[in-house]
Design an enzyme around this catalytic site. Structure first.
Site, PDB file in Angstrom:
ATOM      1  N   HIS A  42       5.406   6.245   0.978  1.00 60.32           N
ATOM      2  CA  HIS A  42       6.184   5.264   0.220  1.00 60.32           C
ATOM      3  C   HIS A  42       5.319   4.044  -0.085  1.00 60.32           C
ATOM      4  CE1 HIS A  42       6.652   4.180   4.470  1.00 60.32           C
ATOM      5  NE2 HIS A  42       6.811   2.917   4.071  1.00 60.32           N
TER       6      HIS A  42
ATOM      7  N   GLN B 173       1.666   4.295   1.813  1.00 60.67           N
ATOM      8  CA  GLN B 173       1.558   4.376   3.267  1.00 60.67           C
ATOM      9  C   GLN B 173       2.586   5.333   3.847  1.00 60.67           C
ATOM     10  OE1 GLN B 173       4.053   0.711   4.946  1.00 60.67           O
ATOM     11  NE2 GLN B 173       2.613  -0.010   3.381  1.00 60.67           N
TER      12      GLN B 173
ATOM     13  N   LYS C  60       7.956   4.550  13.555  1.00 60.09           N
ATOM     14  CA  LYS C  60       8.484   3.429  12.787  1.00 60.09           C
ATOM     15  C   LYS C  60       9.369   3.903  11.637  1.00 60.09           C
ATOM     16  CE  LYS C  60       6.919  -0.640  10.214  1.00 60.09           C
ATOM     17  NZ  LYS C  60       5.872  -1.126   9.324  1.00 60.09           N
TER      18      LYS C  60
ATOM     19  N   HIS D  58       4.368   6.074   8.070  1.00 62.21           N
ATOM     20  CA  HIS D  58       4.389   5.652   9.472  1.00 62.21           C
ATOM     21  C   HIS D  58       4.410   6.897  10.353  1.00 62.21           C
ATOM     22  CE1 HIS D  58       5.099   1.795   7.739  1.00 62.21           C
ATOM     23  NE2 HIS D  58       6.252   2.172   7.226  1.00 62.21           N
TER      24      HIS D  58
ATOM     25  N   ARG E 137      -2.514   3.824   5.817  1.00 62.11           N
ATOM     26  CA  ARG E 137      -2.604   3.482   4.386  1.00 62.11           C
ATOM     27  C   ARG E 137      -3.606   4.376   3.657  1.00 62.11           C
ATOM     28  NH1 ARG E 137      -2.708  -1.274   7.282  1.00 62.11           N
ATOM     29  NH2 ARG E 137      -0.919  -2.652   6.938  1.00 62.11           N
TER      30      ARG E 137
ATOM     31  N   GLU F 106      12.328   3.411   9.115  1.00 57.65           N
ATOM     32  CA  GLU F 106      12.750   2.108   8.606  1.00 57.65           C
ATOM     33  C   GLU F 106      13.794   2.256   7.501  1.00 57.65           C
ATOM     34  OE1 GLU F 106       8.906   0.587   7.467  1.00 57.65           O
ATOM     35  OE2 GLU F 106       9.121   1.242   5.400  1.00 57.65           O
TER      36      GLU F 106
ATOM     37  N   LYS G 296      -6.948  -3.199   2.327  1.00 56.14           N
ATOM     38  CA  LYS G 296      -7.074  -3.002   3.784  1.00 56.14           C
ATOM     39  C   LYS G 296      -7.686  -1.637   4.108  1.00 56.14           C
ATOM     40  CE  LYS G 296      -3.060  -5.902   4.970  1.00 56.14           C
ATOM     41  NZ  LYS G 296      -1.726  -5.910   5.566  1.00 56.14           N
TER      42      LYS G 296
ATOM     43  N   SER H 292       0.816  -1.208   0.000  1.00 55.92           N
ATOM     44  CA  SER H 292       0.000   0.000   0.000  1.00 55.92           C
ATOM     45  C   SER H 292       0.857   1.268   0.000  1.00 55.92           C
ATOM     46  CB  SER H 292      -0.907   0.003   1.233  1.00 55.92           C
ATOM     47  OG  SER H 292      -0.146  -0.145   2.409  1.00 55.92           O
TER      48      SER H 292
END
Length: 423
Positions: A279, A114, A139, A116, A298, A141, A304, A112
């Site tokens: 991203h 999305q 989050k 964070h 998302r 990453e 979802k 997706s």
């Protein structure tokens, strides 16, 4: 923890997530590692998406040593009983838990679109909707490519965005010409805040378009691109948009891909993502490390739950191509990838046949993944063979010597070394 045993590495049983975007059956590195690590049989018609190593409750690792006393004990539970394995500085900053989550991803189709949340927003979302946002942590990453790895990441530059609004009439139809002109009329004298506000406005208008309008616009876009492909070569981004449309027909994420940088990582290159940066991973396999969280907001390319309002309001709207990390050599065999986040770093070790190297003692914990080959890992009082699929937890202040009689490729995740040098 017994003193004689203080530098023993603990074997771990990892966890696998079978999200539907994963690579199916034996083609998946995640499936291969699962079979090697846990002895599970690979199902050919099942997607294997993520291999988790850490303490997050959504996919916890368990101790897998031979001694019965720790049978079926989670790594989180064991660290809780032996907090000294983390080292004082880590314990003081993050408490009796690992601050990072280590993964391998096998991506067959787009994840997706999305972002964070930062810590403040994560706490708020977790409090309001704990069933959707499972923890109160941020989050950040990093993805380190194992194969060629493709992603959408961050917003394109203002000039590129103007080009998109001029060349993709279907977007202007969705957002309206008044909204498009907010961006098209900007010049170099305008403030950064005005630019950010205009980008936020057009992106929010786009993502908020009705399902009916979106389906119609994508259908027109698809027809136009198929016609134009008879007369000219489509751009990489246009080709990508047609691929995404096959994966997620009628999804607003298909058109929004025009707004983002299209990044292709070669094996050994890494991409890092801070909080509130949009991203979508598209395809390929990677090592991933992040702060210990599973919070995702998302807005497209997903069946979802979508939270478009939260996503559009939380983004930084920074523009420009992301920084690609190539890593830097620690030794002839070890390359370190150091993102600007305290919680984690990743080392890649490629040891040739007959080679030997040392991971020096550091004041924090590590997790090692043997990815290819086999070798011997040795600490002061412990020595054992490691083979591909093995996952091991190394306590703080443990010097580890690795030797191999074949080629051995392994990855290490640990707390960012800059954290220990900060005042």
């Amino acid at each position: 923890m017994a003193k004689a045993n203080a530098d023993k590495l603990r074997r771990l049983r990892a966890w696998v997530q079978n999200y539907d975007w994963g690579i199916y059956g034996t083609d998946s590195q995640v499936a291969r590692l699962l079979a090697l690590n846990c002895g599970d049989e690979i199902e050919p018609d099942r997607p294997y998406a993520e291999f988790w190593m850490g303490t997050h409750p959504s996919g916890p690792s368990f101790l897998a040593d031979d001694d019965d006393e720790d049978d079926n004990v989670s790594l989180k539970e064991w660290i809780g009983k032996n907090p000294n394995v983390l080292g004082l500085k880590v314990l003081q900053k993050w408490g009796p838990d690992l601050p990072f989550l280590f993964k391998v991803l096998s991506v067959a189709k787009a994840l997706s679109i999305q972002a964070h949340p930062d810590k403040e927003l994560a706490k708020e979302l977790h409090k309001l909707q704990p069933n959707l946002y499972k923890d109160g942590n941020h989050k950040p990453e990093m993805a380190l490519a194992i194969t060629e790895f493709r992603a959408l990441c961050g917003f394109i530059t203002l000039e590129e965005l103007k080009g998109v609004l001029e060349d993709v009439p279907e977007i202007v139809e969705l957002i309206g010409s008044a909204s498009a002109n907010q961006v098209l009329d900007i010049d170099e004298r305008d403030s950064a805040e005005k630019v950010k506000s205009a980008v936020r406005s057009v992106f929010t208008h786009l993502m908020s378009a009705s399902k009916e309008m979106t389906t119609k616009a994508i259908s027109k876009l698809k027809s136009r691109l198929h016609m134009e492909s008879q007369l000219r070569c489509l751009t990489e981004k246009e080709q990508l948009v047609l691929q995404l449309e096959k994966q997620y027909p009628g999804d607003i994420g298909v058109i929004s891909a025009f707004f983002f940088n299209y990044v292709k990582l070669n094996p050994g290159e890494a991409l890092y993502l801070g909080a509130n940066e949009p991203h979508a991973y598209l395809s390929g396999e990677c090592i991933e490390c992040m702060a210990a969280s599973d919070n995702v907001v998302r807005a497209g390319l997903t069946p979802k739950h979508r939270d478009i309002q939260t996503l559009c309001s939380m983004l930084t709207y920074k523009q420009g191509y992301p920084e690609i990390l190539k890593g830097f050599p620690l030794t002839p065999y070890i390359t370190r990838y150091l993102p600007p986040f305290s919680e984690f770093e990743v080392d890649r070790c490629i040891l040739p046949k007959g080679g030997s190297t040392v991971f020096p003692a550091i004041p924090g914990p590590s997790i090692f993944l043997a990815f290819v080959g086999e070798g011997t890992m040795r600490t002061g009082s412990w020595e054992d063979m490691v083979t591909e699929g093995d996952v091991l937890f190394a306590p703080t202040n443990t010097e580890i010597t690795i030797t191999t009689t074949s080629e051995l490729q392994l990855f290490r995740a640990g707390v960012n070394s800059r954290f220990f040098h900060a005042l």
